[in-house]
Design an enzyme around this catalytic site. Structure first.
Site, PDB file in Angstrom:
ATOM      1  N   GLU A  43       0.871  -1.157   0.000  1.00  0.00           N
ATOM      2  CA  GLU A  43       0.000   0.000   0.000  1.00  0.00           C
ATOM      3  C   GLU A  43       0.920   1.222   0.000  1.00  0.00           C
ATOM      4  OE1 GLU A  43      -2.679   0.007   3.336  1.00  0.00           O
ATOM      5  OE2 GLU A  43      -3.469   1.963   2.737  1.00  0.00           O
ATOM      6  N   ARG A 268       5.115 -12.708   9.984  1.00  0.00           N
ATOM      7  CA  ARG A 268       5.856 -11.502   9.602  1.00  0.00           C
ATOM      8  C   ARG A 268       7.188 -11.451  10.335  1.00  0.00           C
ATOM      9  NH1 ARG A 268       3.943  -6.256  10.115  1.00  0.00           N
ATOM     10  NH2 ARG A 268       2.168  -6.918   8.915  1.00  0.00           N
ATOM     11  N   LYS A 278       4.403   0.962   9.720  1.00  0.00           N
ATOM     12  CA  LYS A 278       4.570   2.130   8.848  1.00  0.00           C
ATOM     13  C   LYS A 278       4.009   3.393   9.497  1.00  0.00           C
ATOM     14  CE  LYS A 278       3.032   0.212   4.904  1.00  0.00           C
ATOM     15  NZ  LYS A 278       2.542   0.117   3.530  1.00  0.00           N
TER      16      LYS A 278
END
Ligand code: ATP
Ligand code: MG
Length: 564
Positions: A43, A268, A278
């Site tokens: 994204e 992850r 982020k």
């Protein structure tokens, strides 16, 4: 972890992991006709970090090993948070890591028309409805893990009414928040994602690619899976938090009767002392806690690049950590091990002094400069050698001298002899101090017979230290970095505690370094090993009048005790 343990974790490209097992089985049964098409779907709302690097190496690596290809797709469904700067940085970073998507660069926003048609299809099938509950009401009607959801009063709207209302939404006849389009699935599902999730919301926002064409935007969950489907992705690899979303993506594919990729989740990357969200990385930038997304303390790919990491070291790191279904915390030292391994082989050596102590060699001729041969990389003879100037006044590291040394101190001390790397044996004769009793200089003598660093009489010295000629040394701004956070596992920060409290106030320090003159015209990005100190690289802030150097990583090993 010591290096031996670290080596033990190494995976090769062909190492079995559970995802490869799935692909092997698919190839055996012919599920995809032998096709492997993966994608990396960021994204564009921030810069990529080392966690993304894991996903990039995994997706591109799988495709490479199975003769497939990988798409780069921007999942740009949120017009409010996305910017061209992020898109440009992501493209640069994936390329820098060494991967190529050729002509397969896509944007989820390219699929907005198709997604709109999909929405219509679901409405016409009685599987989607326009709902006028507020966002808050939708949340409270949804229920919890222990409490069933409650149906929206708008759930029973007719297909005709839903068609009309959805068209009106699209035509800008309502205000933001007035209504949304929801999938009609199951308000009693054990999976909250299936309790009539929102598909479209009204947003009067300009999109960076579609401009003002739309005032309704599909949610991430109504976009991501279908984008994979539109691109005919075979293995849709994502992180574990999307496991609960898989039934929803499956539901959309089944009810839209479209290509149905196989989603596979993996754990992850978590790295010690490292913030990986982020949103919080953006806060660090916005609040000026770091100097930008590419600050060498940032765990971003651009930060690592500026710090001096190589693409190869990061790919190697991704290989070594492998993939699994189980959450774990990777030790930052593994990343440092990988960059040392690479730079040990590739970085030319140089001498630099970061904390100088002056030495005058009293029996050396005043005006003489000798050029001495120095090997550029003992690991790689093809890198050749260079010449370094030697003269009467030199700098050594303050740490390499002790007035009252303990027994095993092999470096310089009063009356002791050491080897100056590539130069001569010197002996400390006198310690000069200022009025405060601080050592300001040493007087030493050298043995002219020991040129090049060995003695014809076979006399041994235990210590070898580095140095630079005072008259010839280059002055540089050297930037030293430590972890940005003081906490090993940042997931341990309690909900009610502010993560700012764990920022390391000593993560950045600027000192002056004295460098051998061969570094004079080195360009930004050049990497070196400063002997006995670590790996360093030239920063982009350097210019003709100022050399700026980043410390990439310290050296674990020093050759202080090496005998030649
Ligand atoms: P963040 O949680 O940092 O905001 P994100 O997941 O929202 O990251 P995306 O741009 O959606 O960021 O991520 C693109 C891809 O990278 C996704 O497939 C995601 O699963 C993967 N990814 C993100 N963070 C990690 C991580 N720490 N380890 C491995 N893969 C990751
Ligand atoms: Mg995400």
């Amino acid at each position: 972890m010591n290096p031996e343990e670290i080596k033990g974790t190494q995976q090769t490209a062909q190492t079995v992991n559970f995802i490869r097992t799935i692909i092997d089985e698919d190839n055996r049964t012919g599920k995809w006709g032998g096709r492997v098409l993966t994608r990396f779907p960021p994204e564009p709302n921030g810069y990529l970090h080392i966690g993304h690097a894991k996903s990039i190496c995994l997706n591109f690596g799988l495709a490479r090993d199975y003769n497939g290809v990988t798409n780069l797709r921007f999942d740009d469904t949120n017009p409010v948070k996305e910017e061209q700067e992020y898109i440009d940085s992501i493209i640069e970073d994936v390329h820098w890591l060494g991967f190529d998507w050729e002509d397969r660069l896509f944007y989820a926003s390219d699929y907005f028309d198709t997604l709109f048609d999909y929405a219509i299809k679901l409405i016409k099938a009685g599987k989607a409805y326009v709902c006028n509950l507020s966002a808050e009401e939708i949340r409270s009607y949804r229920g919890t893990l222990t409490e069933l959801g409650k149906s929206s009063p708008y759930r029973g709207r007719s297909i005709e009414e839903n068609m009309q209302l959805f068209e009106a939404m699209r035509n800008g006849e309502f205000d933001e928040g007035d209504c949304v389009l929801r999938a009609k699935i199951d308000m009693a599902s054990a999976n909250l994602n299936l309790r009539d999730p929102v598909m479209y919301r009204i947003l009067f926002a300009e999109h960076h690619r579609t401009g003002n064409k739309w005032c309704i935007y599909p949610t991430y969950d109504f976009t991501h899976g279908q984008s994979d489907s539109i691109e005919k992705i075979t293995h849709s690899v994502c992180t574990l938090e999307f496991e609960d979303h898989r039934p929803l993506y499956d539901w959309y594919c089944v009810h839209l009767e479209i290509h149905h990729p196989q989603q596979i989740e993996f754990a992850r990357l978590n790295l010690t002392y490292t913030m990986m969200s982020k949103r919080k990385l953006l806060d660090l930038v916005k609040e000026g806690i770091v100097r930008g997304w590419d600050d060498p303390r940032m765990p971003t790919i651009s930060g690592f690049r500026r710090r001096g990491y190589t693409p190869k070291s990061i790919r190697d790191f991704a290989d070594r950590i492998g993939v699994s279904k189980k959450e774990s915390m990777v030790d930052y030292s593994l990343l440092e091990f990988c960059i040392r391994e690479d730079l040990n082989k590739t970085a030319p050596r140089a001498m630099a002094v970061l904390n100088p102590l002056k030495i005058t060699i009293t029996n050396y001729p005043d005006d003489l400069t000798e050029l001495l041969d120095a090997i550029n990389n003992p690991e790689d003879a093809s890198m050749g050698s260079r010449q370094v100037p030697f003269s009467k006044e030199i700098y050594i590291e303050r740490d390499d001298f002790m007035e009252e040394p303990p027994k095993k101190f092999y470096r310089l001390a009063p009356g002791k002899e050491v080897r100056l790397r590539y130069a001569y044996y010197i002996t400390c004769r006198e310690v000069i101090k200022n009025e405060n009793g601080e050592i300001t200089e040493l007087f030493c003598t050298y043995d002219p017979e020991t040129k090049g660093g060995s003695s014809p009489d076979g006399r041994r010295v235990l210590g070898t230290i580095h140095w630079v000629s005072a008259r010839h040394a280059l002055h540089a701004e050297v930037r030293l970095y430590e972890h940005l956070f003081t906490l090993e596992d940042l997931n341990d920060i309690p909900e009610n505690e502010d993560w700012h409290n764990f920022i390391n106030p000593k993560s950045f320090e600027i000192i002056t370094g004295w460098l051998e003159p061969s570094l004079k015209n080195s360009t930004p990005g050049s990497r070196f090993q400063f002997e006995r100190l670590g790996y360093f690289c030239v920063d982009a802030d350097s210019n003709e009048s100022k050399l700026v150097i980043n410390r990439t990583v310290t050296l674990r090993d020093s050759w202080a005790k090496i005998n030649k």
